[in-house]
Design a protein around this motif. Sequence first.
Motif, PDB file in Angstrom:
ATOM      1  N   LYS A 143     -15.302 -50.699 -14.351  1.00  0.00           N
ATOM      2  CA  LYS A 143     -15.857 -50.388 -15.664  1.00  0.00           C
ATOM      3  C   LYS A 143     -16.918 -51.423 -16.031  1.00  0.00           C
ATOM      4  O   LYS A 143     -16.699 -52.623 -15.935  1.00  0.00           O
ATOM      5  N   ASP A 272     -18.874 -42.672  -6.312  1.00  0.00           N
ATOM      6  CA  ASP A 272     -19.503 -42.883  -7.610  1.00  0.00           C
ATOM      7  C   ASP A 272     -20.924 -42.315  -7.596  1.00  0.00           C
ATOM      8  O   ASP A 272     -21.508 -42.089  -6.540  1.00  0.00           O
ATOM      9  N   ASP A 289     -16.705 -42.676 -10.562  1.00  0.00           N
ATOM     10  CA  ASP A 289     -17.302 -43.002 -11.861  1.00  0.00           C
ATOM     11  C   ASP A 289     -18.781 -42.638 -11.865  1.00  0.00           C
ATOM     12  O   ASP A 289     -19.400 -42.482 -10.805  1.00  0.00           O
ATOM     13  N   GLN A 291     -22.816 -43.230 -13.822  1.00  0.00           N
ATOM     14  CA  GLN A 291     -23.713 -43.980 -14.691  1.00  0.00           C
ATOM     15  C   GLN A 291     -25.048 -43.242 -14.690  1.00  0.00           C
ATOM     16  O   GLN A 291     -25.721 -43.145 -13.660  1.00  0.00           O
ATOM     17  N   GLY A 306     -14.077 -39.819 -12.939  1.00  0.00           N
ATOM     18  CA  GLY A 306     -13.599 -41.067 -13.537  1.00  0.00           C
ATOM     19  C   GLY A 306     -14.203 -41.320 -14.894  1.00  0.00           C
ATOM     20  O   GLY A 306     -14.195 -40.465 -15.773  1.00  0.00           O
ATOM     21  N   ASP A 307     -14.767 -42.526 -15.086  1.00  0.00           N
ATOM     22  CA  ASP A 307     -15.436 -42.897 -16.330  1.00  0.00           C
ATOM     23  C   ASP A 307     -16.934 -42.589 -16.206  1.00  0.00           C
ATOM     24  O   ASP A 307     -17.499 -42.649 -15.114  1.00  0.00           O
ATOM     25  N   ARG A 322     -11.979 -39.378 -17.326  1.00  0.00           N
ATOM     26  CA  ARG A 322     -11.369 -40.442 -18.133  1.00  0.00           C
ATOM     27  C   ARG A 322     -12.218 -40.699 -19.372  1.00  0.00           C
ATOM     28  O   ARG A 322     -12.365 -39.827 -20.200  1.00  0.00           O
TER      29      ARG A 322
END
Length: 512
Positions: A143, A272, A289, A291, A306-307, A322
């Motif tokens: 994170k 990711d 995750d 971005q 994920g995040d 998440r």
Amino acid sequence: MSFDNSGKKPIDESRIELGIAMAESTLDKILKEVEGLVESTSADVGGEVEDGCFVRRVSSDRLTVFLDIHPPSEGGNPVESIDIMRSLRDEGIENILEENIISAVNTCNREQISVHRVVAAQGIPPKPSHEGSIRFLFPTDKKRAFVKDVSGNVDYKDRGAILSVVPGEELAYLDPPAEGEPGRDVYGRAIPVSKPRKINLIPGKGVESFDGRVFKATIQGQPVLKGHELSIREVYVVPGDVDMSTGNVDFSGTVIVKGTVREGFSVRCDGDIEIKGAVESGTVTAAGDGQISAVIGNKSYVDVGGDLSVRFIQGGEVIVGRDLSVGAYVLHSSVISGGQVFVEGKKGVIGGHLIALKKIDLSSAGAVMGTGTVLEVGTSYHLKRELSLLEEKISHTQEAVDRIYSLLQSTLPIYKGSKKIPEEVAARLRLIQRRKEELTSFLRIWKDRQMAIRNQIADSEDIVPVVAVRNKVYPGVEIKIRGSLKLIDKEIRYVSFFRDPDKGCIVAGAYL
């Protein structure tokens, strides 16, 4: 002292003096009795001859025996070291320290003093187990927060790069556990020692360890720790946009796009995803995750397991397994989060439908013109969606396994006895058998995940979902919490919304 008119003391004062005199007389009598008793006791004691003696004490851990040795009174017999050692042996005490006892007894008899805390016997203490440990040389928590400058301003573009390692780079050190050794108490009984916890680190794809202690990368990529397995996800870098020049991207590891995912193009990966530009009416699917700088356009679709952190969302559909962190705002978009949604910018959320399992936290909701905005918490849409897709996959795979099983059952009996299976047929049967084993293995993994999702859905019922607004909630906003609906008809500030289970409705409180 005062007197009455007749020259006599008052009656009260006479009574007080008489009481004091009686008390003094009684105290003198008691004092004489005590002095007589002391003299009598001293005479009795002084007249008795006592031999030397010792007192034994065993420590609470049964590893040490202590002695207090006392000299004899005048005319008494001195204590003998051989008597002490014989007494200890009779009690089953082992590992007697004879020199300590002899030295202490000699001191006691020679100087006629008591000797205390003499160590007379000593056990063997256990050697405790050594707990193993693992030291990772890379951050295992992926994170990443938005970066703030010295003035506290947020740089929504800077979230750091995806971690990457090169071949030969050390990833982790494992210090294995070591089992201790049991001890023995002063009675010769074993003192057990607890076993250390088992510790394990398995080198996966792209990782090697020759001694089981030092783990190194063999390929360039992103280190990933999943359970006890340490592996390297290969990183695929798109130097510019995902467009006609690249085509769609489908990769088993992590993907970094240095440009933008253009309309009609897609990126799918098992690791990711990092997109330094935007998703402009494109499709992005990642198991890990994410971005992304921005999601723009009603045709945009982003699904991250994920995040996810993103600068802003303006149209399209975003699904996050998440937590979702938004730096600026969410505008006319559909968002589903399996954790919580946090929108940091002042604009907050305007229009669209946000769903989160745990919490939605934002600065403002809706707009002055009454733009329709729905904020919903306490719903496991993402889990139910994943469960539905997984059950469909399990059903189709089970059908394939059943067909393979029926084929093998109908084919193999033909070649019973002396009839030889042709090599071509045998090769096909071996291939089919391998496929059956692979599919069966996948079924086990998917069914485990199916059970885990069902447990997560059941556990989510214990969550207390909340919608928290740091600034304003405008009229026209709908708040939904587990089947209950609250329509905002006037502007509210600094508020949190909960569902009161007793009243069966949504209530408002202070911002949390």
